[in-house]
Design an enzyme around this catalytic site. Sequence first.
Site, PDB file in Angstrom:
ATOM      1  N   ASP A 139      -5.575  -6.576   7.308  1.00 14.13           N
ATOM      2  CA  ASP A 139      -5.298  -7.232   6.034  1.00 14.13           C
ATOM      3  C   ASP A 139      -6.423  -8.212   5.705  1.00 14.13           C
ATOM      4  O   ASP A 139      -6.248  -9.439   5.724  1.00 14.13           O
ATOM      5  CB  ASP A 139      -3.939  -7.941   6.098  1.00 14.13           C
ATOM      6  CG  ASP A 139      -2.804  -6.948   6.279  1.00 14.13           C
ATOM      7  OD1 ASP A 139      -2.908  -5.828   5.742  1.00 14.13           O
ATOM      8  OD2 ASP A 139      -1.821  -7.275   6.962  1.00 14.13           O
ATOM      9  N   LYS A 175      -4.871   0.131  10.590  1.00 12.84           N
ATOM     10  CA  LYS A 175      -4.221   0.431   9.307  1.00 12.84           C
ATOM     11  C   LYS A 175      -5.026  -0.192   8.175  1.00 12.84           C
ATOM     12  O   LYS A 175      -5.295  -1.385   8.161  1.00 12.84           O
ATOM     13  CB  LYS A 175      -2.789  -0.115   9.274  1.00 12.84           C
ATOM     14  CG  LYS A 175      -2.050   0.207   7.974  1.00 12.84           C
ATOM     15  CD  LYS A 175      -0.592  -0.217   8.040  1.00 12.84           C
ATOM     16  CE  LYS A 175      -0.397  -1.698   7.785  1.00 12.84           C
ATOM     17  NZ  LYS A 175      -0.678  -2.073   6.367  1.00 12.84           N
ATOM     18  N   ASP A 193      -2.709   3.493   4.624  1.00  9.06           N
ATOM     19  CA  ASP A 193      -1.388   3.042   4.187  1.00  9.06           C
ATOM     20  C   ASP A 193      -1.406   2.736   2.685  1.00  9.06           C
ATOM     21  O   ASP A 193      -1.461   1.592   2.264  1.00  9.06           O
ATOM     22  CB  ASP A 193      -1.013   1.791   4.993  1.00  9.06           C
ATOM     23  CG  ASP A 193       0.323   1.192   4.576  1.00  9.06           C
ATOM     24  OD1 ASP A 193       1.189   1.937   4.083  1.00  9.06           O
ATOM     25  OD2 ASP A 193       0.492  -0.041   4.744  1.00  9.06           O
ATOM     26  N   LYS A 196       0.927   4.403   0.527  1.00  8.05           N
ATOM     27  CA  LYS A 196       2.312   4.568   0.044  1.00  8.05           C
ATOM     28  C   LYS A 196       2.378   5.294  -1.305  1.00  8.05           C
ATOM     29  O   LYS A 196       2.938   4.793  -2.273  1.00  8.05           O
ATOM     30  CB  LYS A 196       3.001   3.196  -0.071  1.00  8.05           C
ATOM     31  CG  LYS A 196       3.058   2.403   1.216  1.00  8.05           C
ATOM     32  CD  LYS A 196       3.793   1.070   0.992  1.00  8.05           C
ATOM     33  CE  LYS A 196       3.856   0.241   2.248  1.00  8.05           C
ATOM     34  NZ  LYS A 196       2.526  -0.363   2.587  1.00  8.05           N
ATOM     35  N   PHE A 197       1.869   6.505  -1.336  1.00  6.09           N
ATOM     36  CA  PHE A 197       1.858   7.260  -2.586  1.00  6.09           C
ATOM     37  C   PHE A 197       3.280   7.457  -3.123  1.00  6.09           C
ATOM     38  O   PHE A 197       4.207   7.805  -2.383  1.00  6.09           O
ATOM     39  CB  PHE A 197       1.201   8.622  -2.371  1.00  6.09           C
ATOM     40  CG  PHE A 197      -0.230   8.548  -1.918  1.00  6.09           C
ATOM     41  CD1 PHE A 197      -1.146   7.733  -2.562  1.00  6.09           C
ATOM     42  CD2 PHE A 197      -0.660   9.310  -0.844  1.00  6.09           C
ATOM     43  CE1 PHE A 197      -2.471   7.665  -2.149  1.00  6.09           C
ATOM     44  CE2 PHE A 197      -1.979   9.263  -0.420  1.00  6.09           C
ATOM     45  CZ  PHE A 197      -2.884   8.436  -1.073  1.00  6.09           C
ATOM     46  N   ASP A 203       4.600   8.994  -6.874  1.00  2.49           N
ATOM     47  CA  ASP A 203       4.312   9.437  -8.237  1.00  2.49           C
ATOM     48  C   ASP A 203       4.945  10.813  -8.409  1.00  2.49           C
ATOM     49  O   ASP A 203       5.728  11.245  -7.555  1.00  2.49           O
ATOM     50  CB  ASP A 203       2.789   9.461  -8.460  1.00  2.49           C
ATOM     51  CG  ASP A 203       2.405   9.175  -9.913  1.00  2.49           C
ATOM     52  OD1 ASP A 203       2.952   9.858 -10.810  1.00  2.49           O
ATOM     53  OD2 ASP A 203       1.560   8.287 -10.147  1.00  2.49           O
ATOM     54  N   ILE A 204       4.597  11.501  -9.477  1.00  3.51           N
ATOM     55  CA  ILE A 204       5.127  12.851  -9.657  1.00  3.51           C
ATOM     56  C   ILE A 204       4.569  13.748  -8.548  1.00  3.51           C
ATOM     57  O   ILE A 204       3.499  13.472  -7.979  1.00  3.51           O
ATOM     58  CB  ILE A 204       4.799  13.410 -11.049  1.00  3.51           C
ATOM     59  CG1 ILE A 204       3.279  13.543 -11.229  1.00  3.51           C
ATOM     60  CG2 ILE A 204       5.401  12.529 -12.138  1.00  3.51           C
ATOM     61  CD1 ILE A 204       2.890  14.258 -12.517  1.00  3.51           C
ATOM     62  N   PRO A 205       5.288  14.821  -8.183  1.00  9.60           N
ATOM     63  CA  PRO A 205       4.873  15.640  -7.040  1.00  9.60           C
ATOM     64  C   PRO A 205       3.427  16.111  -7.084  1.00  9.60           C
ATOM     65  O   PRO A 205       2.712  16.041  -6.071  1.00  9.60           O
ATOM     66  CB  PRO A 205       5.854  16.811  -7.083  1.00  9.60           C
ATOM     67  CG  PRO A 205       7.092  16.223  -7.685  1.00  9.60           C
ATOM     68  CD  PRO A 205       6.595  15.269  -8.729  1.00  9.60           C
ATOM     69  N   THR A 214       0.778  14.845  -8.560  1.00  9.97           N
ATOM     70  CA  THR A 214      -0.171  13.751  -8.360  1.00  9.97           C
ATOM     71  C   THR A 214      -0.205  13.321  -6.900  1.00  9.97           C
ATOM     72  O   THR A 214      -1.275  13.078  -6.328  1.00  9.97           O
ATOM     73  CB  THR A 214       0.204  12.561  -9.254  1.00  9.97           C
ATOM     74  OG1 THR A 214       0.104  12.961 -10.631  1.00  9.97           O
ATOM     75  CG2 THR A 214      -0.717  11.374  -9.015  1.00  9.97           C
ATOM     76  N   THR A 265       9.981  -3.764   5.005  1.00 10.93           N
ATOM     77  CA  THR A 265      10.543  -4.750   5.942  1.00 10.93           C
ATOM     78  C   THR A 265      10.600  -6.151   5.351  1.00 10.93           C
ATOM     79  O   THR A 265      11.171  -7.046   5.961  1.00 10.93           O
ATOM     80  CB  THR A 265       9.743  -4.783   7.249  1.00 10.93           C
ATOM     81  OG1 THR A 265       8.361  -4.993   6.960  1.00 10.93           O
ATOM     82  CG2 THR A 265       9.924  -3.479   8.018  1.00 10.93           C
ATOM     83  N   ARG A 314       6.490  -8.862  15.862  1.00 12.70           N
ATOM     84  CA  ARG A 314       5.981 -10.190  16.151  1.00 12.70           C
ATOM     85  C   ARG A 314       6.175 -10.499  17.638  1.00 12.70           C
ATOM     86  O   ARG A 314       7.322 -10.522  18.109  1.00 12.70           O
ATOM     87  CB  ARG A 314       6.715 -11.252  15.314  1.00 12.70           C
ATOM     88  CG  ARG A 314       6.453 -11.176  13.804  1.00 12.70           C
ATOM     89  CD  ARG A 314       5.041 -11.624  13.481  1.00 12.70           C
ATOM     90  NE  ARG A 314       4.819 -11.704  12.047  1.00 12.70           N
ATOM     91  CZ  ARG A 314       4.373 -10.715  11.295  1.00 12.70           C
ATOM     92  NH1 ARG A 314       4.124  -9.548  11.852  1.00 12.70           N
ATOM     93  NH2 ARG A 314       4.176 -10.876   9.998  1.00 12.70           N
ATOM     94  N   ARG A 361      -1.006 -10.139  11.545  1.00  7.93           N
ATOM     95  CA  ARG A 361      -1.467 -11.515  11.729  1.00  7.93           C
ATOM     96  C   ARG A 361      -1.416 -12.041  13.161  1.00  7.93           C
ATOM     97  O   ARG A 361      -2.306 -12.798  13.556  1.00  7.93           O
ATOM     98  CB  ARG A 361      -0.690 -12.434  10.784  1.00  7.93           C
ATOM     99  CG  ARG A 361      -1.206 -12.370   9.363  1.00  7.93           C
ATOM    100  CD  ARG A 361      -0.259 -12.966   8.349  1.00  7.93           C
ATOM    101  NE  ARG A 361       0.850 -12.072   8.072  1.00  7.93           N
ATOM    102  CZ  ARG A 361       1.753 -12.286   7.117  1.00  7.93           C
ATOM    103  NH1 ARG A 361       1.672 -13.383   6.382  1.00  7.93           N
ATOM    104  NH2 ARG A 361       2.714 -11.417   6.901  1.00  7.93           N
TER     105      ARG A 361
END
Length: 239
Positions: free
Chosen positions: A15, A37, A64, A66-67, A69-71, A73, A123, A184, A214
């Site tokens: 991140d 990731k 990562d 996280k698509f 949308d329409i199938p 795409t 999460t 964690r 983190r």
Amino acid sequence: MLTENTDPRIIIALDFPDADSALSFVKPLDPALCRLKVGFELFVAAGPALVEALQARGFQVFLDLKFHDIPNTVASACRAAAALGVWMINVHAGGGQRMMEAAREALEGGVDRPLLIAVTVLTSMDDAELGACGIGRGVDAQARFLARLTQESGLDGVVCSAREAAALREDLGAAFLKVTPGIRPRGSEAGDQKRIVTPADALRDGATHLVIGRPITRAQDPATVLADIHGELAAVMEA
């Protein structure tokens, strides 16, 4: 470099806001102990070149994005991600069975096909927030419902809270991947995660891969923290 016998359970969430920060961070890390990731912020800032640079250093990458949308795409996006040579990609299970099946079909027949998993419930969300979105099920029930739909759609696994891992292992079997953020180590701050679990407990409960950000990326000595967590997981697997 990773060998065919190496299967790191730890996935470090990079991140970071730019490629230089990410590449500087990974220098002391051992690819045999972790995967990486790359999420929205970093991919938008640094693009495919960063993914290629990380892979050139011996790391396997979970892209990562996280698509959702329409199938058609989503299928096209998955093909483009697979062309980068990444280890794993994901979609949102909330996009439905037809979308997930299109994503899976887009990857079939490819050489070194990436693993394809789906996000159940983020999460960072709790029952109240799901209800505010018009979803009547609580977090646990919704996660189990979407995980079943994901398996029925032919995907390799799900992103879920480690608190749901034991139930999903019972529902869907040990081989179905359960990639768990919100991990964690004891003594770490929760941050914006509401459903957190320690690395050892997550593994005992059925998680197959642990996403940790983190507690490692902000540590004074990330390589030592990574090695300590790896040792903790090794003890669980040997028990």
